[in-house]
Design an enzyme around this catalytic site. Structure first.
Site, PDB file in Angstrom:
ATOM      1  N   ASP A  35      37.407  33.838  34.795  1.00 55.90           N
ATOM      2  CA  ASP A  35      36.720  34.730  35.730  1.00 55.90           C
ATOM      3  C   ASP A  35      35.259  34.795  35.313  1.00 55.90           C
ATOM      4  OD1 ASP A  35      37.388  37.012  37.917  1.00 55.90           O
ATOM      5  OD2 ASP A  35      35.728  37.645  36.642  1.00 55.90           O
ATOM      6  N   ARG A  40      46.655  33.517  44.000  1.00 58.72           N
ATOM      7  CA  ARG A  40      47.713  34.302  44.615  1.00 58.72           C
ATOM      8  C   ARG A  40      48.443  33.591  45.741  1.00 58.72           C
ATOM      9  NH1 ARG A  40      43.632  39.124  45.666  1.00 58.72           N
ATOM     10  NH2 ARG A  40      42.393  37.262  46.050  1.00 58.72           N
ATOM     11  N   ARG A  87      51.794  35.279  36.266  1.00 60.13           N
ATOM     12  CA  ARG A  87      50.861  36.397  36.128  1.00 60.13           C
ATOM     13  C   ARG A  87      51.527  37.763  36.205  1.00 60.13           C
ATOM     14  NH1 ARG A  87      45.780  37.328  37.703  1.00 60.13           N
ATOM     15  NH2 ARG A  87      46.328  39.381  36.906  1.00 60.13           N
ATOM     16  N   TYR A 122      26.840  42.878  39.645  1.00 58.86           N
ATOM     17  CA  TYR A 122      27.999  43.651  39.164  1.00 58.86           C
ATOM     18  C   TYR A 122      27.580  44.669  38.106  1.00 58.86           C
ATOM     19  CZ  TYR A 122      31.579  40.841  41.537  1.00 58.86           C
ATOM     20  OH  TYR A 122      32.371  40.247  42.481  1.00 58.86           O
ATOM     21  N   ARG A 126      39.434  28.607  44.033  1.00 60.78           N
ATOM     22  CA  ARG A 126      40.561  29.552  43.957  1.00 60.78           C
ATOM     23  C   ARG A 126      41.901  28.892  44.295  1.00 60.78           C
ATOM     24  NH1 ARG A 126      38.016  34.463  46.888  1.00 60.78           N
ATOM     25  NH2 ARG A 126      36.494  35.161  45.370  1.00 60.78           N
TER      26      ARG A 126
END
Length: 340
Positions: free
Chosen positions: A75, A30, A39, A150, A26
């Site tokens: 992703d 962010r 983004r 998921y 990652r």
């Protein structure tokens, strides 16, 4: 320098290295102001299907930190979206599936993945390998257990109750689901390597929820099928999960060349659990980067020291970079690892 001589690929292959290679899970994300700027207003799954955005977001951390490898910006749910599963990544929540798969009829939604389903992946990787030159690109995918969790739960879950209920209570359905997912994951990884990725990482983020004997019965055969299905491509295969201290020997047994270790098990102990013939990746606690630099430095040196017990060591965090991380901490950490 050519690609094969990169410290990252050499460490993955347990060959001598000029310095311990380093990259971060990652690291495109962010914590980077340049990432937030690019983004802004762009939904995650749109970004993951737009080649020029993928290229830019993959390159940002490499430019900033000088790490030894790039990881493809994407992703784990991208291949599921590509075959028509109705899902979205909700900010602050994660992947949310409109129609969870809970019976045999639901399996029909999982058709095989064809290279033509993900043209943006091949296009972006071809552009990236040109830009990166001697820096290797890591392709990746989510493992069948985590993707299955998921799909069954319909989104992120704390205890994976429905997932385990299917695994234990409807084993035939479970194995059919894992069978389809492993074929999709393998196809997705092969597309990435064929386009130019020089290594792959299989993320089994949630598999730490499973006990070792259940992993062996319900998960291992499918992970092994994926790693075996990549063997002919001759790229290092990395396997990573969170909370997998009790599963480390099994993660190696599944066929990875490199076993990723989260921060809960010291690397010298991880090397003992995994056994010979594997390199290790890890494993500084990402939360440590929020502490003062002298704490980070002390802990990072300890990780490097314990990592000497492994036959090859790629320095990384024990999980992804936290959004509140100061990028300067990661710059200093990269320099420290290279100098040490």
């Amino acid at each position: 320098m050519n690609l094969a001589d990169s410290a990252f690929l050499r460490a993955c292959r347990r060959q001598p290295v000029p310095h311990t290679p380093v990259w971060y899970m990652r690291m495109a994300g962010r914590s980077l102001p340049e990432y937030l700027k690019v983004r802004e207003g762009v939904p995650m799954l749109t970004a993951c299907a737009t080649p020029d955005l993928i290229v830019e977001l993959t390159l940002q951390p490499v430019r900033r930190y000088g790490v030894d490898a790039a990881i493809f910006f994407s992703d784990i749910v991208v291949p599921l979206k590509a075959i028509g599963i109705d899902l979205d990544i909700k900010p602050g929540v994660g992947p949310v599936v409109a129609d969870p798969i809970r019976d045999a009829a639901g399996l029909e939604a999982l058709r095989p993945l064809e290279p033509g389903d993900v043209p943006y992946v091949s296009e972006a990787i071809e552009a990236l390998t040109g830009e990166l030159g001697a820096t290797p690109l890591i392709g990746f995918a989510g493992a069948p257990f985590t993707l299955g969790a998921y799909l069954i739960e319909g989104g992120p879950s704390k205890n994976h109750d429905r997932t385990k209920a299917m695994m234990y209570g409807e084993p035939v359905l479970w194995h059919a689901l894992m069978d389809r997912l492993s074929a999709i994951v393998l196809a997705h990884l092969r597309v990435q390597v064929r386009a130019g990725a020089s290594a792959v990482q299989l993320f089994d983020s949630w598999v730490g929820a499973v006990a070792p004997e259940d992993y062996r019965e319900f998960v291992l055969p499918y992970t092994r099928r994926i790693f075996d299905g990549l063997a002919d491509l001759d790229v290092p295969r990395i396997h990573f999960g969170v909370g997998t201290g009790e599963l480390l020997s099994l993660l190696g047994e599944a066929g990875a060349d490199v076993v990723g270790v989260d921060w809960r098990v010291p690397l010298d102990e991880a090397a003992r659990r995994v056994g010979p013939g594997k390199a290790l990746q890890g494993n500084l606690d990402p939360a440590l980067l929020l502490a003062p630099w002298e704490v980070v430095e002390r802990k990072a040196r300890e990780v490097l020291r314990r990592g000497e017990a492994a036959e090859g060591h790629v320095f990384n965090l024990g999980h992804g970079v936290l959004p509140s991380t100061d990028p300067d901490q990661l710059m200093r950490l990269t320099d420290l690892v290279h100098e040490a």
